[in-house]
Design a protein around this motif. Structure first.
Motif, mmCIF file in Angstrom:
data_model
loop_
_atom_site.group_PDB
_atom_site.id
_atom_site.type_symbol
_atom_site.label_atom_id
_atom_site.label_comp_id
_atom_site.label_asym_id
_atom_site.label_seq_id
_atom_site.Cartn_x
_atom_site.Cartn_y
_atom_site.Cartn_z
ATOM 1 N N TYR A 1 -6.243 -8.300 2.104
ATOM 2 C CA TYR A 1 -6.519 -7.592 0.848
ATOM 3 C C TYR A 1 -8.025 -7.415 0.658
ATOM 4 C CZ TYR A 1 -6.925 -6.668 -4.142
ATOM 5 O OH TYR A 1 -7.247 -6.097 -5.354
ATOM 6 N N ASN A 2 -8.770 -8.498 0.866
ATOM 7 C CA ASN A 2 -10.232 -8.429 0.724
ATOM 8 C C ASN A 2 -10.834 -7.442 1.716
ATOM 9 O OD1 ASN A 2 -10.244 -10.266 -1.370
ATOM 10 N ND2 ASN A 2 -10.780 -12.001 -0.092
ATOM 11 N N ASN B 1 -19.364 -5.513 -3.251
ATOM 12 C CA ASN B 1 -18.206 -5.966 -3.997
ATOM 13 C C ASN B 1 -17.969 -7.440 -3.667
ATOM 14 O OD1 ASN B 1 -15.961 -5.955 -5.599
ATOM 15 N ND2 ASN B 1 -14.791 -4.534 -4.338
ATOM 16 N N ASN C 1 -0.861 -8.211 -5.145
ATOM 17 C CA ASN C 1 -1.987 -9.139 -5.006
ATOM 18 C C ASN C 1 -2.016 -10.136 -6.157
ATOM 19 O OD1 ASN C 1 -4.597 -10.151 -4.007
ATOM 20 N ND2 ASN C 1 -5.397 -9.140 -5.821
ATOM 21 N N TYR D 1 -9.321 -4.844 3.113
ATOM 22 C CA TYR D 1 -8.898 -3.498 2.720
ATOM 23 C C TYR D 1 -9.762 -2.965 1.577
ATOM 24 C CZ TYR D 1 -5.917 0.305 1.059
ATOM 25 O OH TYR D 1 -5.443 1.526 0.657
ATOM 26 N N ASN D 2 -10.090 -3.827 0.614
ATOM 27 C CA ASN D 2 -10.874 -3.421 -0.554
ATOM 28 C C ASN D 2 -12.371 -3.678 -0.393
ATOM 29 O OD1 ASN D 2 -8.918 -2.396 -2.520
ATOM 30 N ND2 ASN D 2 -8.036 -4.433 -2.340
ATOM 31 N N LYS D 3 -12.771 -4.070 0.816
ATOM 32 C CA LYS D 3 -14.184 -4.351 1.126
ATOM 33 C C LYS D 3 -14.784 -5.365 0.147
ATOM 34 C CE LYS D 3 -14.969 0.090 3.328
ATOM 35 N NZ LYS D 3 -13.838 0.910 3.161
ATOM 36 N N ILE D 4 -14.037 -6.437 -0.091
ATOM 37 C CA ILE D 4 -14.476 -7.520 -0.968
ATOM 38 C C ILE D 4 -14.982 -8.659 -0.101
ATOM 39 C CG2 ILE D 4 -13.727 -9.262 -2.639
ATOM 40 C CD1 ILE D 4 -11.583 -7.249 -3.561
ATOM 41 N N GLU E 1 -2.127 -3.777 -6.090
ATOM 42 C CA GLU E 1 -2.748 -4.631 -7.110
ATOM 43 C C GLU E 1 -1.730 -5.566 -7.741
ATOM 44 O OE1 GLU E 1 -5.998 -5.015 -7.381
ATOM 45 O OE2 GLU E 1 -6.123 -3.493 -5.816
ATOM 46 N N ILE F 1 0.841 -1.205 0.000
ATOM 47 C CA ILE F 1 0.000 0.000 0.000
ATOM 48 C C ILE F 1 0.874 1.251 0.000
ATOM 49 C CG2 ILE F 1 -1.627 1.350 1.388
ATOM 50 C CD1 ILE F 1 -2.821 -1.387 2.291
#
Length: 187
Positions: free
Chosen positions: A101-102, A138, A28, A104-107, A25, A19
């Protein structure tokens, strides 16, 4: 230190650095590539766990496999794991990285298991239903075909599971027959 704590700390360090360097990205994508390599190439997984293969040899193998193919952040991270003799924890570190990661990206990863492959229209409809009934917008959808469930579906997300499979229903019926209250009452 437990494997979970160790993996969590290394994953947090990796994601924080990615980050900071604005390479999240890329890192990841490369982490998922290494995860697929571990899953698909049995020998690679065995190499990670092998106490017989020394650090220098593992470094050479990793250099041949990954130099120029992975983001420099992940390459350096992998070399650090080898130097610290923590490479056997790489699968756990990857798992924790993907979770972070999920988050952090609200996945929200969701998993559908069916007896036959889902058609795209059905999958899109299920996605719409899930999004409309939850706070998540998402989604990362994973599908799996398992003929052993006979029919229906198994749906998993976060720590929840909905088992609407015929196999599960038959199992519940089997339990009901074993615990038949009428037999006890009239025998």
């Amino acid at each position: 230190m437990s494997e979970y704590r160790l993996a969590s700390r290394y994953a947090k360090s990796l994601i924080d650095l990615a980050i900071e360097k604005d390479q999240l990205e890329n890192v990841n994508k490369d982490v998922r590539y290494v995860a697929s390599l571990i899953k698909e190439v049995k020998e690679f997984g065995l190499l990670l766990k092998s106490p017989i293969v020394n650090t220098e040899t593992k470094n050479k193998i990793f250099s041949q496999l990954f130099d120029g193919k992975l983001d420099i952040i992940l390459q350096t991270f992998l070399k650090l794991l080898i130097k610290k003799k923590r490479e056997q924890y790489l699968p756990s570190v990857i798992e924790e990285f993907i979770l972070a990661y999920n988050k952090y990206n609200k996945i929200t990863p969701v998993y559908f298991t069916t007896a036959i492959p889902l058609e795209p229209e059905t999958l899109n409809r299920l996605r719409e239903l899930f999004v409309s009934g939850s706070e998540s917008s998402n989604l990362e959808v994973h599908t799996e075909v398992d003929e052993n469930i006979i029919g229906g579906f198994i749906f998993k997300y976060e720590d929840k599971m909905i088992d609407g499979s015929i196999r599960h229903q038959l199992s519940k019926m089997d339990d009901l027959f074993v615990e038949n209250p009428y037999l006890r009452k009239y025998n």
